[in-house]
Design a protein around this motif. Sequence first.
Motif, PDB file in Angstrom:
ATOM      1  N   ILE A  42       0.838  -1.192   0.000  1.00 30.99           N
ATOM      2  CA  ILE A  42       0.000   0.000   0.000  1.00 30.99           C
ATOM      3  C   ILE A  42       0.873   1.242   0.000  1.00 30.99           C
ATOM      4  CG2 ILE A  42      -1.739   1.292   1.291  1.00 30.99           C
ATOM      5  CD1 ILE A  42      -2.727  -1.358   2.412  1.00 30.99           C
ATOM      6  N   ALA A  43       0.510   2.195  -0.834  1.00 27.78           N
ATOM      7  CA  ALA A  43       1.297   3.419  -0.945  1.00 27.78           C
ATOM      8  C   ALA A  43       1.285   4.199   0.364  1.00 27.78           C
ATOM      9  CB  ALA A  43       0.756   4.284  -2.077  1.00 27.78           C
ATOM     10  N   GLU A  44       2.393   4.856   0.663  1.00 32.35           N
ATOM     11  CA  GLU A  44       2.475   5.675   1.859  1.00 32.35           C
ATOM     12  C   GLU A  44       1.717   6.991   1.681  1.00 32.35           C
ATOM     13  OE1 GLU A  44       6.676   6.025   2.437  1.00 32.35           O
ATOM     14  OE2 GLU A  44       6.962   3.870   2.637  1.00 32.35           O
ATOM     15  N   HIS A  45       1.658   7.461   0.455  1.00 36.16           N
ATOM     16  CA  HIS A  45       0.904   8.670   0.119  1.00 36.16           C
ATOM     17  C   HIS A  45       0.287   8.469  -1.256  1.00 36.16           C
ATOM     18  CE1 HIS A  45       2.531  11.130   3.439  1.00 36.16           C
ATOM     19  NE2 HIS A  45       3.639  10.423   3.242  1.00 36.16           N
ATOM     20  N   ALA A  46      -0.899   9.021  -1.482  1.00 36.57           N
ATOM     21  CA  ALA A  46      -1.564   8.861  -2.775  1.00 36.57           C
ATOM     22  C   ALA A  46      -2.470  10.052  -3.040  1.00 36.57           C
ATOM     23  CB  ALA A  46      -2.380   7.569  -2.800  1.00 36.57           C
ATOM     24  N   LEU A  47      -2.682  10.309  -4.314  1.00 41.55           N
ATOM     25  CA  LEU A  47      -3.547  11.413  -4.740  1.00 41.55           C
ATOM     26  C   LEU A  47      -4.200  11.039  -6.058  1.00 41.55           C
ATOM     27  CD1 LEU A  47      -4.448  14.427  -4.385  1.00 41.55           C
ATOM     28  CD2 LEU A  47      -2.457  15.035  -5.779  1.00 41.55           C
ATOM     29  N   THR A  48      -5.504  11.235  -6.134  1.00 37.16           N
ATOM     30  CA  THR A  48      -6.252  11.034  -7.374  1.00 37.16           C
ATOM     31  C   THR A  48      -6.942  12.339  -7.719  1.00 37.16           C
ATOM     32  OG1 THR A  48      -6.641   8.693  -6.831  1.00 37.16           O
ATOM     33  CG2 THR A  48      -8.055   9.685  -8.527  1.00 37.16           C
ATOM     34  N   TRP A  49      -6.862  12.762  -8.983  1.00 38.68           N
ATOM     35  CA  TRP A  49      -7.457  14.039  -9.365  1.00 38.68           C
ATOM     36  C   TRP A  49      -7.927  14.014 -10.812  1.00 38.68           C
ATOM     37  CZ3 TRP A  49      -2.378  12.921  -9.557  1.00 38.68           C
ATOM     38  CH2 TRP A  49      -1.651  13.347 -10.666  1.00 38.68           C
ATOM     39  N   SER A  50      -8.792  14.970 -11.127  1.00 44.57           N
ATOM     40  CA  SER A  50      -9.261  15.165 -12.498  1.00 44.57           C
ATOM     41  C   SER A  50      -8.565  16.395 -13.065  1.00 44.57           C
ATOM     42  CB  SER A  50     -10.780  15.362 -12.531  1.00 44.57           C
ATOM     43  OG  SER A  50     -11.446  14.201 -12.094  1.00 44.57           O
ATOM     44  N   PRO A  51      -7.710  16.241 -14.076  1.00 47.84           N
ATOM     45  CA  PRO A  51      -6.987  17.388 -14.628  1.00 47.84           C
ATOM     46  C   PRO A  51      -7.923  18.377 -15.306  1.00 47.84           C
ATOM     47  CG  PRO A  51      -6.686  15.455 -16.013  1.00 47.84           C
ATOM     48  CD  PRO A  51      -7.400  14.990 -14.774  1.00 47.84           C
ATOM     49  N   ARG A  52      -7.533  19.655 -15.265  1.00 42.43           N
ATOM     50  CA  ARG A  52      -8.400  20.686 -15.844  1.00 42.43           C
ATOM     51  C   ARG A  52      -8.322  20.735 -17.357  1.00 42.43           C
ATOM     52  NH1 ARG A  52      -6.078  26.247 -16.158  1.00 42.43           N
ATOM     53  NH2 ARG A  52      -3.812  26.087 -16.086  1.00 42.43           N
ATOM     54  N   HIS A  53      -7.290  20.140 -17.947  1.00 44.21           N
ATOM     55  CA  HIS A  53      -7.175  20.004 -19.390  1.00 44.21           C
ATOM     56  C   HIS A  53      -7.069  18.520 -19.721  1.00 44.21           C
ATOM     57  CE1 HIS A  53      -6.537  24.277 -19.803  1.00 44.21           C
ATOM     58  NE2 HIS A  53      -5.441  24.240 -19.059  1.00 44.21           N
ATOM     59  N   PRO A  54      -7.473  18.101 -20.919  1.00 40.47           N
ATOM     60  CA  PRO A  54      -7.217  16.714 -21.320  1.00 40.47           C
ATOM     61  C   PRO A  54      -5.732  16.402 -21.145  1.00 40.47           C
ATOM     62  CG  PRO A  54      -8.614  17.789 -22.941  1.00 40.47           C
ATOM     63  CD  PRO A  54      -8.153  18.867 -21.991  1.00 40.47           C
ATOM     64  N   THR A  55      -5.424  15.259 -20.546  1.00 39.76           N
ATOM     65  CA  THR A  55      -4.033  14.920 -20.246  1.00 39.76           C
ATOM     66  C   THR A  55      -3.778  13.453 -20.559  1.00 39.76           C
ATOM     67  OG1 THR A  55      -3.959  16.556 -18.462  1.00 39.76           O
ATOM     68  CG2 THR A  55      -2.233  14.889 -18.482  1.00 39.76           C
ATOM     69  N   ASP A  56      -2.780  13.206 -21.378  1.00 40.01           N
ATOM     70  CA  ASP A  56      -2.346  11.846 -21.668  1.00 40.01           C
ATOM     71  C   ASP A  56      -1.101  11.565 -20.835  1.00 40.01           C
ATOM     72  OD1 ASP A  56      -0.513   9.872 -23.197  1.00 40.01           O
ATOM     73  OD2 ASP A  56      -2.474   9.555 -24.120  1.00 40.01           O
ATOM     74  N   LEU A  57      -1.202  10.617 -19.930  1.00 39.95           N
ATOM     75  CA  LEU A  57      -0.111  10.318 -19.004  1.00 39.95           C
ATOM     76  C   LEU A  57       1.205  10.068 -19.726  1.00 39.95           C
ATOM     77  CD1 LEU A  57       1.143   9.505 -16.259  1.00 39.95           C
ATOM     78  CD2 LEU A  57       0.194   7.219 -16.618  1.00 39.95           C
ATOM     79  N   HIS A  58       1.199   9.149 -20.674  1.00 41.66           N
ATOM     80  CA  HIS A  58       2.446   8.742 -21.304  1.00 41.66           C
ATOM     81  C   HIS A  58       3.033   9.832 -22.196  1.00 41.66           C
ATOM     82  CE1 HIS A  58       0.606   4.669 -20.422  1.00 41.66           C
ATOM     83  NE2 HIS A  58       1.752   4.666 -19.753  1.00 41.66           N
ATOM     84  N   GLN A  59       2.209  10.535 -22.937  1.00 42.32           N
ATOM     85  CA  GLN A  59       2.721  11.614 -23.774  1.00 42.32           C
ATOM     86  C   GLN A  59       3.323  12.736 -22.926  1.00 42.32           C
ATOM     87  OE1 GLN A  59      -0.565  12.802 -26.410  1.00 42.32           O
ATOM     88  NE2 GLN A  59       0.687  12.086 -28.116  1.00 42.32           N
ATOM     89  N   THR A  60       2.716  12.997 -21.801  1.00 43.91           N
ATOM     90  CA  THR A  60       3.164  14.108 -20.966  1.00 43.91           C
ATOM     91  C   THR A  60       4.433  13.787 -20.208  1.00 43.91           C
ATOM     92  OG1 THR A  60       0.901  14.934 -20.729  1.00 43.91           O
ATOM     93  CG2 THR A  60       2.496  15.643 -19.064  1.00 43.91           C
ATOM     94  N   ILE A  61       4.502  12.624 -19.607  1.00 45.81           N
ATOM     95  CA  ILE A  61       5.630  12.300 -18.742  1.00 45.81           C
ATOM     96  C   ILE A  61       6.822  11.730 -19.516  1.00 45.81           C
ATOM     97  CG2 ILE A  61       5.109   9.873 -18.179  1.00 45.81           C
ATOM     98  CD1 ILE A  61       5.611  10.624 -15.221  1.00 45.81           C
TER      99      ILE A  61
END
Length: 305
Positions: free
Chosen positions: A2-21
């Motif tokens: 289990i993660a020690e810290h976690a965050l889930t959110w809805s980005p304000r612009h369309p966001t592609d994880l792999h393209q962005t990171i």
Amino acid sequence: MIAEHALTWSPRHPTDLHQTIGSLRRGPGDPTFRLDAGGAVWRTTRTDEGAATLRYTQPAPDELRCEGWGAGARAAVASAPALLGERDDPTDFEPGIRLLDDAHRRNPGLRIPRTGRVFEALVPAILEQKVITLQAHDSWRRLVWGFGESAPGPTPRRMAVVPTPERWASIPVWEWHTAGVDPRRARTIVNAARYAARLEEAVGMSPTDAAARLTLLPGIGAWTAAEVAQRALGDADALSVGDYHLSNYVGHALWGRDMTDAEMVEAMRPWAGHRYRVVRLLGAAGVRGRPRRGPRMPFVDHRAI
């Protein structure tokens, strides 16, 4: 685990994880970056609170999640939205030509990342000065494995966290040589490590002031400052002027001819504020740019010198 810290959110612009990171990865063997079989992105970093391992996922097209482990996990997880482009605002970007309009429309989730970690982005940028990319990636891999620390958390494969600035500054001369790094680049990194805290202040500066802070140090010019701004500062306008290939790539992609740096800068004026975005969009669209002919940067094995 289990993660020690976690965050889930809805980005304000369309966001592609792999393209962005993806632009944060330094080659397929980067010890700080892994893609697991399920599509999750694992990345290590070093915050003011310590080392951290992050796991980034996209459970739904409009949802992103970051989980973290390690002493620096709290801070790293809190900065995840910014890293994945939360501050990147493309609303005033006007492609103006069909090629860019199509690329922008087909890649709506391409954001400019912002890690907020200046020195962490600076070291690999210095390693990429005046050498071919494969050489720089090999040097990065050897040095991080050799002088970083094991990544905390349940990584899918063995990973490492980048060395502290103090550790970078203490690397012996022969270890730089073994990693294929010439004395000039080694001195630039060691010197920058001594001023790492001052360099981190660039995160709160304007793009102009941040570039001025970085380029105060010997061995760090406009190209290196732009490479850092693209990753650490989320600067969508940071054009890598002085790149060995970029002016001709952009010239052929958009205007069908070779260009000098000065010509490229002038030709890119219509996209002021988004010039790096233009380069990223061309890459995402698979644009090849200049035909593969003519001289290329030579391979120089500094270990043989």
